[in-house]
Motif scaffolding. Structure first.
Motif, PDB file in Angstrom:
ATOM      1  N   UNK A   1      -7.816 -10.209  -0.012  1.00 24.48           N
ATOM      2  CA  UNK A   1      -7.722  -8.797  -0.359  1.00 24.48           C
ATOM      3  C   UNK A   1      -6.277  -8.384  -0.533  1.00 24.48           C
ATOM      4  N   UNK A   2      -6.058  -7.380  -1.356  1.00 27.16           N
ATOM      5  CA  UNK A   2      -4.751  -6.744  -1.399  1.00 27.16           C
ATOM      6  C   UNK A   2      -4.723  -5.683  -0.290  1.00 27.16           C
ATOM      7  N   UNK A   3      -3.543  -5.115  -0.039  1.00 26.32           N
ATOM      8  CA  UNK A   3      -3.407  -4.067   0.974  1.00 26.32           C
ATOM      9  C   UNK A   3      -3.717  -2.733   0.318  1.00 26.32           C
ATOM     10  N   UNK A   4      -4.838  -2.156   0.650  1.00 24.18           N
ATOM     11  CA  UNK A   4      -5.224  -0.872   0.065  1.00 24.18           C
ATOM     12  C   UNK A   4      -4.251   0.219   0.517  1.00 24.18           C
ATOM     13  N   UNK A   5      -3.660   0.897  -0.455  1.00 25.76           N
ATOM     14  CA  UNK A   5      -2.765   2.001  -0.124  1.00 25.76           C
ATOM     15  C   UNK A   5      -1.326   1.603   0.039  1.00 25.76           C
ATOM     16  N   UNK A   6      -1.043   0.314  -0.005  1.00 26.17           N
ATOM     17  CA  UNK A   6       0.330  -0.140   0.186  1.00 26.17           C
ATOM     18  C   UNK A   6       1.191  -0.023  -1.053  1.00 26.17           C
ATOM     19  N   UNK A   7       0.578   0.208  -2.202  1.00 24.77           N
ATOM     20  CA  UNK A   7       1.321   0.325  -3.453  1.00 24.77           C
ATOM     21  C   UNK A   7       1.288   1.751  -3.955  1.00 24.77           C
ATOM     22  N   UNK A   8       0.400   2.019  -4.930  1.00 27.10           N
ATOM     23  CA  UNK A   8       0.302   3.357  -5.514  1.00 27.10           C
ATOM     24  C   UNK A   8      -0.175   4.395  -4.499  1.00 27.10           C
ATOM     25  N   UNK A   9      -0.807   3.938  -3.419  1.00 25.77           N
ATOM     26  CA  UNK A   9      -1.296   4.870  -2.408  1.00 25.77           C
ATOM     27  C   UNK A   9      -0.194   5.521  -1.605  1.00 25.77           C
ATOM     28  N   UNK A  10       0.987   4.906  -1.591  1.00 30.25           N
ATOM     29  CA  UNK A  10       2.135   5.513  -0.941  1.00 30.25           C
ATOM     30  C   UNK A  10       2.146   5.460   0.575  1.00 30.25           C
ATOM     31  N   UNK A  11       1.291   4.670   1.186  1.00 28.79           N
ATOM     32  CA  UNK A  11       1.250   4.576   2.644  1.00 28.79           C
ATOM     33  C   UNK A  11       2.257   3.552   3.149  1.00 28.79           C
ATOM     34  N   UNK A  12       2.637   3.701   4.411  1.00 28.94           N
ATOM     35  CA  UNK A  12       3.463   2.684   5.040  1.00 28.94           C
ATOM     36  C   UNK A  12       2.724   1.358   4.984  1.00 28.94           C
ATOM     37  N   UNK A  13       3.409   0.325   4.545  1.00 29.97           N
ATOM     38  CA  UNK A  13       2.749  -0.951   4.286  1.00 29.97           C
ATOM     39  C   UNK A  13       2.181  -1.565   5.564  1.00 29.97           C
ATOM     40  N   UNK A  14       2.928  -1.505   6.659  1.00 30.08           N
ATOM     41  CA  UNK A  14       2.438  -2.063   7.915  1.00 30.08           C
ATOM     42  C   UNK A  14       1.203  -1.303   8.400  1.00 30.08           C
ATOM     43  N   UNK A  15       1.236   0.030   8.302  1.00 32.20           N
ATOM     44  CA  UNK A  15       0.083   0.831   8.733  1.00 32.20           C
ATOM     45  C   UNK A  15      -1.144   0.525   7.878  1.00 32.20           C
ATOM     46  N   UNK A  16      -0.926   0.390   6.574  1.00 27.00           N
ATOM     47  CA  UNK A  16      -2.046   0.116   5.678  1.00 27.00           C
ATOM     48  C   UNK A  16      -2.638  -1.263   5.956  1.00 27.00           C
TER      49      UNK A  16
ATOM     50  N   UNK B   1       9.487  -9.805  -0.065  1.00 27.11           N
ATOM     51  CA  UNK B   1      10.237  -8.961   0.859  1.00 27.11           C
ATOM     52  C   UNK B   1       9.323  -8.046   1.692  1.00 27.11           C
ATOM     53  N   UNK B   2       8.085  -7.894   1.268  1.00 28.31           N
ATOM     54  CA  UNK B   2       7.139  -7.052   2.004  1.00 28.31           C
ATOM     55  C   UNK B   2       6.338  -7.828   3.054  1.00 28.31           C
ATOM     56  N   UNK B   3       6.482  -9.138   3.065  1.00 28.23           N
ATOM     57  CA  UNK B   3       5.672  -9.952   3.969  1.00 28.23           C
ATOM     58  C   UNK B   3       5.846  -9.592   5.445  1.00 28.23           C
ATOM     59  N   UNK B   4       7.081  -9.367   5.948  1.00 28.02           N
ATOM     60  CA  UNK B   4       7.212  -9.032   7.369  1.00 28.02           C
ATOM     61  C   UNK B   4       6.405  -7.796   7.774  1.00 28.02           C
ATOM     62  N   UNK B   5       6.407  -6.760   6.928  1.00 22.21           N
ATOM     63  CA  UNK B   5       5.650  -5.547   7.235  1.00 22.21           C
ATOM     64  C   UNK B   5       4.155  -5.821   7.230  1.00 22.21           C
ATOM     65  N   UNK B   6       3.688  -6.570   6.243  1.00 27.40           N
ATOM     66  CA  UNK B   6       2.264  -6.885   6.163  1.00 27.40           C
ATOM     67  C   UNK B   6       1.832  -7.747   7.352  1.00 27.40           C
TER      68      UNK B   6
END
Length: 311
Positions: free
Chosen positions: A111-126, A165-170
């Protein structure tokens, strides 16, 4: 469920099923969903134009890639209206998607992270919300039967992030989501057992095992110790059962007690019906639910597990 975080392109990921998303009102998918749409020759866009894929929150649409992707199945899950979007919507979308994936017979899912892109949410929270919801939705009660389950269930979920570069947050969010959801499921397991199995001794031993695994201090008081401490009301209740009572103390950061604020959680753990079977009407009072009178204790055990692992 096995959880992993992978860096890569969702269109190139090998799994039984991949999950992408769609906001309500979108006419042309973009981002990861757009990439999957292009790989499928615009089939997601066609379904949008036909009104068969609207992006309503939690609604799912299943497509088959017919060799256009390494994954044979693609699931599009709706995120609802963009203006109302937030972490609750992420959790609902993730839960509905993982349920649909299991129903489709998928064992390995990406799965992709829902809301982590166009959704504008904090990536770790999403990412945390995605993993939490997937694990909680996949929960099954412990069985007291020798019969095998007939239900289909996802065995592994890979959270795929394109940008390195987003991997640590995810990874941080996914780890937190797994810890919280597994701790909730520990409490669920304890509550699900009938009272002849979930005795004070059994619950105390499960808590002791968990404490040893995550680094909590665990103290279990026996009847004699409770009598010495004057716990008369607790012991009076315990006289209604032939099972020996236990008083369980779990402590996190005990060695730092002098420097940290103290937070105390108390959970009731009555494992038998204290009200009398003849005093309740079974079809109204749902007598069988009395086994949940130890839910408070189960919740505290699960919460302390999460606190220890999230440190």
């Amino acid at each position: 469920m096995n959880i992993s975080v992978e860096q890569g392109d969702i269109t190139r990921f090998q799994a039984d099923l991949i999950i992408v998303n769609l906001f309500a009102g979108v006419e042309k998918p973009a981002g990861a969903t757009g990439a999957v749409d292009r790989a499928l020759g615009g089939r997601i866009g066609e379904l949008i134009a036909l009104g068969d894929c609207k992006g309503d929150l939690g609604a799912t649409t299943l497509l088959y890639s017919h060799g256009a992707l390494p994954a044979p199945r693609v699931l599009v899950v709706g995120l609802g209206e963009r203006e109302a979007f937030g972490l609750p919507a992420v959790r609902e979308a993730s839960a509905r998607a993982i349920a649909a994936a299991g129903k489709a017979g998928a064992r390995t899912v990406a799965t992709i992270v829902h809301g982590g892109g166009a959704g504008g949410l904090d990536l770790a929270d999403a990412a945390q919300a995605v993993v939490e919801a997937a694990i909680l939705e996949s929960y099954t009660m412990p069985r007291q039967s020798s019969r095998e389950e007939n239900g289909r269930q996802v065995e592994s979920l890979s959270v795929v992030e394109f940008a390195a570069e987003n991997l640590p947050a995810v990874e941080s969010g996914a780890r937190a989501g797994r810890i919280v959801a597994e701790s909730v499921n520990l409490a669920r397991d304890l509550v699900a057992h009938p009272a002849n199995i979930a005795t004070p001794t059994m619950i105390a031993e499960r808590a002791r095992e968990m404490a040893g695994a995550v680094g909590l201090d665990c103290t279990i008081l026996e009847r004699e110790e409770m009598e010495a401490l004057g716990m008369g009301i607790l012991l009076a209740v315990a006289r209604g059962s032939d099972e020996p009572p236990k008083f369980l103390i779990l402590e996190h950061n005990k060695e730092r007690a002098d420097e940290l604020d103290t937070v105390v959680l108390v959970g009731k753990g009555v494992t038998f019906d204290t009200g009398g079977y003849t005093l309740k009407i079974a079809n109204r009072g749902k007598l069988w639910q009395m086994k949940a009178d130890m839910t408070g204790a189960a919740d505290v055990i699960g919460t302390l597990r999460a606190a220890a692992l999230l440190e």
